[in-house]
Design a protein around this motif. Structure first.
Motif, short mmCIF file in Angstrom:
data_model
loop_
_atom_site.label_atom_id
_atom_site.label_comp_id
_atom_site.label_asym_id
_atom_site.label_seq_id
_atom_site.Cartn_x
_atom_site.Cartn_y
_atom_site.Cartn_z
N GLU A 95 0.82 -1.21 0.00
CA GLU A 95 0.00 0.00 0.00
C GLU A 95 0.86 1.27 0.00
OE1 GLU A 95 -3.96 -1.70 2.23
OE2 GLU A 95 -2.41 -0.77 3.46
N ALA A 96 1.96 1.25 0.72
CA ALA A 96 2.81 2.43 0.83
C ALA A 96 3.77 2.59 -0.34
CB ALA A 96 3.61 2.38 2.13
N ASP A 97 4.28 1.48 -0.86
CA ASP A 97 5.39 1.56 -1.80
C ASP A 97 5.08 1.16 -3.24
OD1 ASP A 97 6.93 2.28 0.40
OD2 ASP A 97 7.51 0.21 0.81
N VAL A 98 4.09 0.31 -3.44
CA VAL A 98 3.83 -0.19 -4.80
C VAL A 98 2.54 0.39 -5.38
CG1 VAL A 98 3.45 -2.25 -6.22
CG2 VAL A 98 5.11 -2.31 -4.35
N PHE A 99 1.46 0.31 -4.63
CA PHE A 99 0.18 0.76 -5.16
C PHE A 99 0.19 2.22 -5.62
CE2 PHE A 99 -2.31 -2.65 -2.58
CZ PHE A 99 -1.77 -3.64 -3.40
N PRO A 100 0.88 3.13 -4.93
CA PRO A 100 0.89 4.52 -5.42
C PRO A 100 1.51 4.65 -6.82
CG PRO A 100 1.56 4.49 -3.14
CD PRO A 100 1.50 3.05 -3.60
N TYR A 101 2.44 3.79 -7.16
CA TYR A 101 3.07 3.85 -8.47
C TYR A 101 2.19 3.24 -9.56
CZ TYR A 101 7.51 5.23 -6.41
OH TYR A 101 8.51 5.90 -5.76
N ILE A 102 1.56 2.11 -9.26
CA ILE A 102 0.80 1.44 -10.32
C ILE A 102 -0.64 1.93 -10.38
CG2 ILE A 102 2.30 -0.59 -10.36
CD1 ILE A 102 0.18 -2.11 -8.77
N GLY A 103 -1.13 2.51 -9.26
CA GLY A 103 -2.46 3.10 -9.25
C GLY A 103 -3.50 2.26 -9.95
N ARG A 104 -4.15 2.85 -10.91
CA ARG A 104 -5.19 2.16 -11.66
C ARG A 104 -4.71 1.81 -13.07
NH1 ARG A 104 -9.63 1.35 -8.99
NH2 ARG A 104 -10.23 2.75 -7.33
N MET A 105 -3.42 1.55 -13.20
CA MET A 105 -2.87 1.17 -14.50
C MET A 105 -3.53 -0.10 -15.00
SD MET A 105 1.23 1.69 -13.90
CE MET A 105 1.69 1.34 -15.58
N PRO A 106 -3.77 -0.19 -16.29
CA PRO A 106 -4.27 -1.46 -16.83
C PRO A 106 -3.23 -2.56 -16.63
CG PRO A 106 -4.51 0.32 -18.43
CD PRO A 106 -3.69 0.85 -17.29
N MET A 107 -3.70 -3.76 -16.39
CA MET A 107 -2.80 -4.89 -16.14
C MET A 107 -1.74 -5.04 -17.23
SD MET A 107 -3.28 -6.33 -13.27
CE MET A 107 -2.39 -7.84 -13.51
N GLY A 108 -2.12 -4.78 -18.46
CA GLY A 108 -1.19 -4.92 -19.57
C GLY A 108 -0.02 -3.96 -19.53
N GLU A 109 -0.15 -2.89 -18.76
CA GLU A 109 0.93 -1.91 -18.64
C GLU A 109 1.85 -2.18 -17.46
OE1 GLU A 109 -0.49 2.11 -18.71
OE2 GLU A 109 -1.78 1.73 -20.44
N ILE A 110 1.46 -3.09 -16.59
CA ILE A 110 2.28 -3.41 -15.42
C ILE A 110 3.20 -4.57 -15.80
CG2 ILE A 110 2.28 -4.15 -13.02
CD1 ILE A 110 -0.55 -2.91 -12.82
N THR A 111 4.46 -4.25 -15.93
CA THR A 111 5.44 -5.24 -16.38
C THR A 111 6.41 -5.58 -15.27
OG1 THR A 111 6.96 -3.51 -17.12
CG2 THR A 111 5.32 -4.29 -18.72
N ALA A 112 7.11 -6.68 -15.46
CA ALA A 112 8.13 -7.07 -14.49
C ALA A 112 9.20 -5.98 -14.35
CB ALA A 112 8.75 -8.41 -14.87
N PRO A 113 9.70 -5.41 -15.46
CA PRO A 113 10.70 -4.35 -15.29
C PRO A 113 10.17 -3.15 -14.50
CG PRO A 113 10.74 -5.18 -17.53
CD PRO A 113 9.54 -5.80 -16.86
N LEU A 114 8.89 -2.80 -14.68
CA LEU A 114 8.31 -1.70 -13.92
C LEU A 114 8.31 -2.03 -12.43
CD1 LEU A 114 6.74 0.98 -13.61
CD2 LEU A 114 4.65 -0.35 -14.00
N LEU A 115 7.86 -3.22 -12.08
CA LEU A 115 7.83 -3.62 -10.67
C LEU A 115 9.23 -3.70 -10.07
CD1 LEU A 115 4.99 -6.27 -10.79
CD2 LEU A 115 4.85 -3.92 -9.96
N ILE A 116 10.17 -4.16 -10.83
CA ILE A 116 11.56 -4.22 -10.35
C ILE A 116 12.08 -2.81 -10.10
CG2 ILE A 116 13.93 -4.78 -11.04
CD1 ILE A 116 12.70 -7.29 -12.43
N THR A 117 11.76 -1.88 -10.98
CA THR A 117 12.17 -0.49 -10.80
C THR A 117 11.58 0.09 -9.52
OG1 THR A 117 12.37 -0.17 -13.18
CG2 THR A 117 12.11 1.81 -11.84
N ILE A 118 10.30 -0.20 -9.27
CA ILE A 118 9.65 0.29 -8.06
C ILE A 118 10.31 -0.29 -6.82
CG2 ILE A 118 7.51 0.23 -6.72
CD1 ILE A 118 6.03 0.25 -9.47
#
Length: 60
Positions: free
Chosen positions: A26-49
């Protein structure tokens, strides 16, 4: 969607562990991905976060 994924991981975890991980999501990941469509959430994005949050915590 993220919460459904998380709930699938929690049955064998202690309540304290589940609470800690959910707070971090809730504090560290959800603010970055917000309401992004699932297709836009990639492994590299999550690794960056995760790396950004790890480095900011390491600087404290």
């Amino acid at each position: 969607m993220a919460l459904r994924w998380f709930e699938g991981l929690t049955p064998n975890k202690s309540p304290d562990h589940v609470k800690t991980i959910l707070k971090r999501l809730e504090a560290d990941v959800f603010p970055y991905i917000g309401r992004m469509p699932m297709g836009e959430i990639t492994a590299p994005l999550l690794i960056t976060i995760v790396h950004a949050e790890w480095w900011s915590a390491a600087a404290i």
